[in-house]
Design a protein around this motif. Sequence first.
Motif, PDB file in Angstrom:
ATOM      1  N   UNK A 131     -11.303   3.074   7.193  1.00 24.41           N
ATOM      2  CA  UNK A 131     -10.546   4.238   7.660  1.00 24.41           C
ATOM      3  C   UNK A 131      -9.166   3.832   8.162  1.00 24.41           C
ATOM      4  N   UNK A 132      -9.068   2.677   8.802  1.00 25.94           N
ATOM      5  CA  UNK A 132      -7.762   2.186   9.247  1.00 25.94           C
ATOM      6  C   UNK A 132      -6.875   1.900   8.038  1.00 25.94           C
ATOM      7  N   UNK A 133      -7.456   1.241   7.036  1.00 27.21           N
ATOM      8  CA  UNK A 133      -6.734   0.899   5.807  1.00 27.21           C
ATOM      9  C   UNK A 133      -6.179   2.146   5.121  1.00 27.21           C
ATOM     10  N   UNK A 134      -7.035   3.157   4.945  1.00 28.38           N
ATOM     11  CA  UNK A 134      -6.591   4.389   4.280  1.00 28.38           C
ATOM     12  C   UNK A 134      -5.482   5.054   5.088  1.00 28.38           C
ATOM     13  N   UNK A 135      -5.659   5.148   6.379  1.00 29.64           N
ATOM     14  CA  UNK A 135      -4.651   5.769   7.242  1.00 29.64           C
ATOM     15  C   UNK A 135      -3.332   5.019   7.165  1.00 29.64           C
ATOM     16  N   UNK A 136      -3.399   3.700   7.220  1.00 30.25           N
ATOM     17  CA  UNK A 136      -2.186   2.885   7.131  1.00 30.25           C
ATOM     18  C   UNK A 136      -1.519   3.059   5.769  1.00 30.25           C
ATOM     19  N   UNK A 137      -2.286   3.013   4.707  1.00 26.42           N
ATOM     20  CA  UNK A 137      -1.737   3.163   3.361  1.00 26.42           C
ATOM     21  C   UNK A 137      -1.092   4.541   3.192  1.00 26.42           C
TER      22      UNK A 137
ATOM     23  N   UNK B  16       0.158   6.391   5.557  1.00 23.97           N
ATOM     24  CA  UNK B  16       1.368   6.394   6.388  1.00 23.97           C
ATOM     25  C   UNK B  16       2.514   5.676   5.689  1.00 23.97           C
ATOM     26  N   UNK B  17       2.220   4.550   5.089  1.00 23.11           N
ATOM     27  CA  UNK B  17       3.262   3.802   4.371  1.00 23.11           C
ATOM     28  C   UNK B  17       3.801   4.613   3.198  1.00 23.11           C
ATOM     29  N   UNK B  18       2.919   5.221   2.436  1.00 25.52           N
ATOM     30  CA  UNK B  18       3.343   6.033   1.286  1.00 25.52           C
ATOM     31  C   UNK B  18       4.147   7.244   1.758  1.00 25.52           C
ATOM     32  N   UNK B  19       3.686   7.926   2.805  1.00 24.53           N
ATOM     33  CA  UNK B  19       4.377   9.117   3.320  1.00 24.53           C
ATOM     34  C   UNK B  19       5.784   8.788   3.802  1.00 24.53           C
ATOM     35  N   UNK B  20       5.983   7.552   4.247  1.00 27.30           N
ATOM     36  CA  UNK B  20       7.292   7.129   4.737  1.00 27.30           C
ATOM     37  C   UNK B  20       8.096   6.377   3.680  1.00 27.30           C
ATOM     38  N   UNK B  21       7.642   6.484   2.438  1.00 27.99           N
ATOM     39  CA  UNK B  21       8.335   5.928   1.276  1.00 27.99           C
ATOM     40  C   UNK B  21       8.588   4.419   1.381  1.00 27.99           C
ATOM     41  N   UNK B  22       7.616   3.730   1.944  1.00 27.78           N
ATOM     42  CA  UNK B  22       7.676   2.276   2.034  1.00 27.78           C
ATOM     43  C   UNK B  22       7.328   1.720   0.656  1.00 27.78           C
ATOM     44  N   UNK B  23       8.133   0.801   0.168  1.00 29.72           N
ATOM     45  CA  UNK B  23       7.969   0.329  -1.207  1.00 29.72           C
ATOM     46  C   UNK B  23       7.423  -1.089  -1.334  1.00 29.72           C
ATOM     47  N   UNK B  24       7.600  -1.940  -0.324  1.00 24.15           N
ATOM     48  CA  UNK B  24       7.189  -3.330  -0.480  1.00 24.15           C
ATOM     49  C   UNK B  24       6.696  -3.920   0.840  1.00 24.15           C
ATOM     50  N   UNK B  25       6.239  -5.159   0.781  1.00 23.39           N
ATOM     51  CA  UNK B  25       5.663  -5.836   1.942  1.00 23.39           C
ATOM     52  C   UNK B  25       6.657  -5.943   3.081  1.00 23.39           C
TER      53      UNK B  25
ATOM     54  N   UNK C 235       6.025  -4.299   6.793  1.00 24.40           N
ATOM     55  CA  UNK C 235       5.943  -5.068   8.040  1.00 24.40           C
ATOM     56  C   UNK C 235       7.000  -4.593   9.027  1.00 24.40           C
ATOM     57  N   UNK C 236       8.196  -4.366   8.542  1.00 28.63           N
ATOM     58  CA  UNK C 236       9.266  -3.855   9.397  1.00 28.63           C
ATOM     59  C   UNK C 236       8.883  -2.493   9.982  1.00 28.63           C
ATOM     60  N   UNK C 237       8.321  -1.628   9.158  1.00 26.69           N
ATOM     61  CA  UNK C 237       7.928  -0.290   9.590  1.00 26.69           C
ATOM     62  C   UNK C 237       6.867  -0.339  10.687  1.00 26.69           C
ATOM     63  N   UNK C 238       5.820  -1.134  10.491  1.00 21.95           N
ATOM     64  CA  UNK C 238       4.749  -1.171  11.496  1.00 21.95           C
ATOM     65  C   UNK C 238       5.233  -1.794  12.801  1.00 21.95           C
ATOM     66  N   UNK C 239       6.152  -2.755  12.714  1.00 20.42           N
ATOM     67  CA  UNK C 239       6.717  -3.342  13.933  1.00 20.42           C
ATOM     68  C   UNK C 239       7.594  -2.330  14.669  1.00 20.42           C
ATOM     69  N   UNK C 240       8.491  -1.685  13.949  1.00 23.38           N
ATOM     70  CA  UNK C 240       9.423  -0.732  14.565  1.00 23.38           C
ATOM     71  C   UNK C 240       8.704   0.462  15.188  1.00 23.38           C
ATOM     72  N   UNK C 241       7.596   0.853  14.580  1.00 21.25           N
ATOM     73  CA  UNK C 241       6.857   2.029  15.074  1.00 21.25           C
ATOM     74  C   UNK C 241       5.669   1.645  15.948  1.00 21.25           C
ATOM     75  N   UNK C 242       5.563   0.370  16.259  1.00 24.22           N
ATOM     76  CA  UNK C 242       4.511  -0.142  17.150  1.00 24.22           C
ATOM     77  C   UNK C 242       3.114   0.287  16.696  1.00 24.22           C
ATOM     78  N   UNK C 243       2.905   0.281  15.379  1.00 28.88           N
ATOM     79  CA  UNK C 243       1.606   0.680  14.843  1.00 28.88           C
ATOM     80  C   UNK C 243       0.556  -0.415  15.037  1.00 28.88           C
ATOM     81  N   UNK C 244       0.991  -1.651  14.839  1.00 25.53           N
ATOM     82  CA  UNK C 244       0.113  -2.784  15.105  1.00 25.53           C
ATOM     83  C   UNK C 244       0.955  -3.936  15.625  1.00 25.53           C
ATOM     84  N   UNK C 245       0.324  -4.842  16.305  1.00 27.34           N
ATOM     85  CA  UNK C 245       1.011  -6.031  16.801  1.00 27.34           C
ATOM     86  C   UNK C 245       0.756  -7.157  15.823  1.00 27.34           C
ATOM     87  N   UNK C 246       1.841  -7.669  15.243  1.00 28.77           N
ATOM     88  CA  UNK C 246       1.701  -8.804  14.310  1.00 28.77           C
ATOM     89  C   UNK C 246       2.720  -9.857  14.656  1.00 28.77           C
TER      90      UNK C 246
END
Length: 93
Positions: free
Chosen positions: A61-67, A69-78, A82-93
């Motif tokens: 469920x986390x994977x689907x939600x993350x995927x 979210x990435x698609x909805x925000x037009x994220x195209x590559x790795x 990574x930049x998106x999840x860091x900037x939006x504090x979605x996960x700590x990496x």
Amino acid sequence: MEKSVRTVKDYLHYLQTKGFRIREDAVGFIYFGKNYTNASDELTNTAIELTIKAQKEFDGSFYISLLETLIANKIKNRHEAIQFVKENHLIVI
């Protein structure tokens, strides 16, 4: 994950060689999410990687939600993912 883009199948095999096991039902869920969101292999692999890093295991469920979210925000590559999840504090990496 190495820099080169590989297929989802290749990435799952790579994870196995590193000792990470993903159950067969999770593999089906991974492909379902990829097809459902029409995500590229690179973005699917990145969502798998980030899911494992955030959850310490594969959580469908986390994977689907993350995927989604990435698609909805037009994220195209790795890199963008990574930049998106860091900037939006979605996960700590």
